[in-house]
Write a protein that holds these residues in place. Structure first.
Motif, short mmCIF file in Angstrom:
data_model
loop_
_atom_site.label_atom_id
_atom_site.label_comp_id
_atom_site.label_asym_id
_atom_site.label_seq_id
_atom_site.Cartn_x
_atom_site.Cartn_y
_atom_site.Cartn_z
N PRO A 1 0.83 -1.20 0.00
CA PRO A 1 0.00 0.00 0.00
C PRO A 1 0.87 1.26 0.00
CG PRO A 1 -0.75 -1.59 1.66
CD PRO A 1 0.56 -2.08 1.14
N LYS A 2 0.38 2.29 -0.65
CA LYS A 2 1.14 3.53 -0.74
C LYS A 2 1.27 4.16 0.64
CE LYS A 2 0.09 4.59 -5.55
NZ LYS A 2 1.47 4.29 -5.98
N VAL A 3 2.42 4.71 0.92
CA VAL A 3 2.70 5.35 2.20
C VAL A 3 2.53 6.86 2.04
CG1 VAL A 3 4.44 5.75 3.99
CG2 VAL A 3 4.29 3.52 2.86
N SER A 4 1.78 7.48 2.92
CA SER A 4 1.54 8.92 2.84
C SER A 4 2.65 9.68 3.55
CB SER A 4 0.19 9.26 3.47
OG SER A 4 0.22 8.98 4.87
N VAL A 5 2.73 10.98 3.23
CA VAL A 5 3.69 11.84 3.93
C VAL A 5 3.37 11.89 5.42
CG1 VAL A 5 4.59 14.18 4.09
CG2 VAL A 5 4.11 13.21 1.85
N LEU A 6 2.07 11.93 5.74
CA LEU A 6 1.66 11.98 7.14
C LEU A 6 2.12 10.73 7.89
CD1 LEU A 6 0.11 13.65 9.24
CD2 LEU A 6 -1.94 12.37 8.62
N ALA A 7 2.07 9.57 7.24
CA ALA A 7 2.53 8.34 7.88
C ALA A 7 4.03 8.39 8.15
CB ALA A 7 2.17 7.14 7.02
N LEU A 8 4.79 8.92 7.20
CA LEU A 8 6.24 9.04 7.41
C LEU A 8 6.54 10.00 8.56
CD1 LEU A 8 7.54 9.18 3.73
CD2 LEU A 8 7.68 7.26 5.32
N LEU A 9 5.83 11.12 8.60
CA LEU A 9 6.04 12.08 9.69
C LEU A 9 5.63 11.48 11.04
CD1 LEU A 9 4.78 15.30 7.91
CD2 LEU A 9 7.13 14.81 8.57
N ALA A 10 4.58 10.67 11.03
CA ALA A 10 4.17 10.01 12.27
C ALA A 10 5.24 9.04 12.75
CB ALA A 10 2.85 9.28 12.04
N ALA B 1 5.11 0.87 18.20
CA ALA B 1 5.36 -0.51 17.77
C ALA B 1 5.00 -0.73 16.31
CB ALA B 1 4.57 -1.48 18.65
N ARG B 2 4.66 0.32 15.58
CA ARG B 2 4.24 0.18 14.19
C ARG B 2 5.29 0.77 13.25
NH1 ARG B 2 -1.61 -0.18 13.47
NH2 ARG B 2 -2.72 -0.14 15.47
N ASN B 3 5.33 0.22 12.01
CA ASN B 3 6.16 0.84 10.99
C ASN B 3 5.32 1.85 10.20
OD1 ASN B 3 4.54 -0.68 9.23
ND2 ASN B 3 6.08 -2.28 8.98
N ALA B 4 5.95 2.50 9.23
CA ALA B 4 5.25 3.56 8.49
C ALA B 4 4.04 3.01 7.75
CB ALA B 4 6.22 4.23 7.52
N GLU B 5 4.16 1.81 7.22
CA GLU B 5 3.04 1.23 6.46
C GLU B 5 1.86 0.95 7.37
OE1 GLU B 5 2.42 -2.97 4.30
OE2 GLU B 5 3.94 -1.69 3.34
N SER B 6 2.12 0.40 8.56
CA SER B 6 1.05 0.10 9.50
C SER B 6 0.39 1.38 10.01
CB SER B 6 1.60 -0.72 10.68
OG SER B 6 0.62 -0.89 11.68
N ILE B 7 1.19 2.38 10.32
CA ILE B 7 0.64 3.66 10.77
C ILE B 7 -0.23 4.27 9.68
CG2 ILE B 7 1.21 6.03 11.42
CD1 ILE B 7 3.64 4.96 12.88
N GLY B 8 0.27 4.23 8.44
CA GLY B 8 -0.49 4.80 7.33
C GLY B 8 -1.82 4.12 7.13
N ALA B 9 -1.86 2.79 7.24
CA ALA B 9 -3.12 2.05 7.08
C ALA B 9 -4.12 2.42 8.17
CB ALA B 9 -2.84 0.55 7.09
N GLU B 10 -3.62 2.57 9.41
CA GLU B 10 -4.51 2.92 10.52
C GLU B 10 -5.01 4.36 10.38
OE1 GLU B 10 -6.46 2.04 14.28
OE2 GLU B 10 -5.94 1.08 12.38
#
Length: 468
Positions: free
Chosen positions: A291-300, A352-361
């Protein structure tokens, strides 16, 4: 024979004591199944659908759309089919519910509720119903002997006004928003029914300073004073109640300003490398593409790494104990704008999450927020908030801390700007970052170190490799 059961507004949890009716999902006369949603309500935490525990025919609804009800208040009544030998259905039950002979089962219970069909019945206006004494009902013979005297109804004081001939709850809501007394209007519908056009005509009349249509009865001095005041002052002032989600946000922001001695620092960062890294992550080539990772997920994800280095900012202040409470987990909130106002959903255990998991949530919670389906648990318990106000096209801000948290990171828009890169002037993707923090939990040095680490990760995403 059917039995009329009353369904009350249940306890929705999280210490909530009231809710606003947003939308009725059933009408009087509809057949409902057990656990079928019957009304959509908004609390201070979220908007939820309330299911009815009974199955049967809806005989009455209590409360209009836009009104607030306390927990335990009646929502609706349902006629449920039961056996003929059930308690309270026989003529000699003495229950006083009006369910004896001479009337439909359960009809006396419905009439005695006091506001059944007022504003929700059939198209014709409903006259005030008067409850017949149980003794008179049971004494009436099936033959209806003409010589027998008619039962005497309970006296109704003249000071108690009758029901207003209005069917649509939208008409009532429109009148309430403009502070119009419906009893002072003459309806143009059948048998004097007040229609939406009648209310809109009265609103225009007040705005133009002319008299609105009135019944033959003499209005009270208070109504006259309100009408004169509205006519003199011109268009009516709009009043928006601070309740529901908007009211909860207002209370929290006001409390934050009262209790938290906040300070803000900010820095500009070159986000060119971060944007390039994101493009590489979202490349369609290769088998590892997800799944595509958003900028917000990377910043999170950068925030969780920064909070691991500067745990002072993942804390809260216990005023009664005069203690700073550092929290082990990072429950990351993010600001989301919806039609009903600003909400802050929370990503649990973000550390405990990576960028992809944070982005999905984040994507899941954002969709639920816009649909008004967030649960109270998904809106509470945050320890740090990320506010991406860049989506509104602005560069910087000094946000208010989300009480009782200790800090909030603000992110402006990422835009091309002149920037000195490797000793030469170049056009780079630049973003402004701001940190508003509670000065009780740390000093400016700690806050500055936290923000500088965030900026370093934005400018050189490889810095994150140390914590991945």
């Amino acid at each position: 024979m059917p039995q009329v059961l009353e369904f009350k507004l249940p306890d929705l949890g999280e210490g909530l004591t009231e809710a606003e009716i947003v939308r009725w999902l059933v009408e009087v006369g509809d057949v409902v199944a057990i656990d079928q949603p019957v009304v959509e309500v908004e609390t201070a935490k979220a908007m939820v659908e309330v299911p009815c525990p009974y199955g049967g025919v809806v005989t009455a609804r209590f409360g209009e759309e836009g009104s607030e009800l306390p927990v335990g208040a009646p929502l609706l009544t349902v006629a449920v089919a039961v056996g003929s030998d059930d308690e309270g259905t026989g003529p000699d039950s003495g229950s006083g519910s009006g369910a004896g002979t001479g009337s439909g089962a359960g009809s006396g219970e419905v009439e005695s509720s006091g506001n059944v069909l007022v504003g929700y019945g059939t198209g014709a206006p409903v006259a005030r119903r008067r409850r017949v004494r149980p003794a008179a009902v049971t004494a009436a013979s099936p033959a209806r002997v003409p010589a027998a005297p008619a039962p005497t109804p309970d006296p109704v004081p003249d000071a108690v006004p009758g029901p207003v001939a209005v069917v649509s709850p939208l008409v009532r809501k429109l009148a309430r928003q403009h502070e119009l007394d419906l009893r002072q209007l003459v309806g143009s519908g059948p048998d004097g029914l007040i229609l939406r056009a009648d209310v809109e005509s009265a609103i225009r009349a007040l705005a133009e300073g002319t008299a609105a249509p009135r019944p033959a009865s003499v209005p009270t001095p208070e109504v006259v004073a309100e009408s004169v005041s509205a006519a003199v002052s011109g268009p009516a002032v709009q009043r928006i109640p601070l309740r529901g989600v908007r009211g909860a946000v207002a209370d929290k922001l006001a409390r934050s300003r009262r209790e938290i001695p906040d300070a803000t620092c900010w820095v500009d960062a070159d986000a060119t490398e971060l944007m390039a890294a994101r493009s590489a992550m979202n490349s369609a080539g290769g088998t590892a593409a997800g799944p595509k990772v958003s900028v917000l997920a990377l910043l999170a994800r950068i925030c969780t790494a920064a909070l691991a280095r500067f745990p002072e900012l993942n804390s809260t202040v216990d005023l009664e104990a005069r203690e700073i409470v550092r929290l082990p987990e990072v429950h990351l909130g993010f600001a989301a704008q919806t039609e009903r106002g600003l909400v802050v959903p929370v990503v649990r255990d973000a550390q405990a999450r990576n960028a992809e998991s944070i982005g999905a949530e984040i994507a899941r919670l954002t969709e639920a927020a816009r649909a008004g389906r967030l649960t109270p648990a998904e809106l509470t318990g945050g320890t740090f908030t990320l506010n991406n106000y860049g989506v509104f096209g602005v560069d910087g801000s000094t946000p208010i801390i989300n009480h009782p948290e200790a800090a909030m990171l603000g992110v402006g828009r990422i835009v091309p700007k002149p920037w000195v890169h490797q000793g030469e002037l170049a056009v780079r993707q630049v973003v402004q970052l701001s940190l508003t923090f509670d000065h009780r939990v740390c000093d400016g040095g700690t806050a500055g170190g936290f923000l500088r680490y965030i900026a370093d990760c934005v400018e050189q995403p490889a810095v994150l490799l140390r914590t991945l």
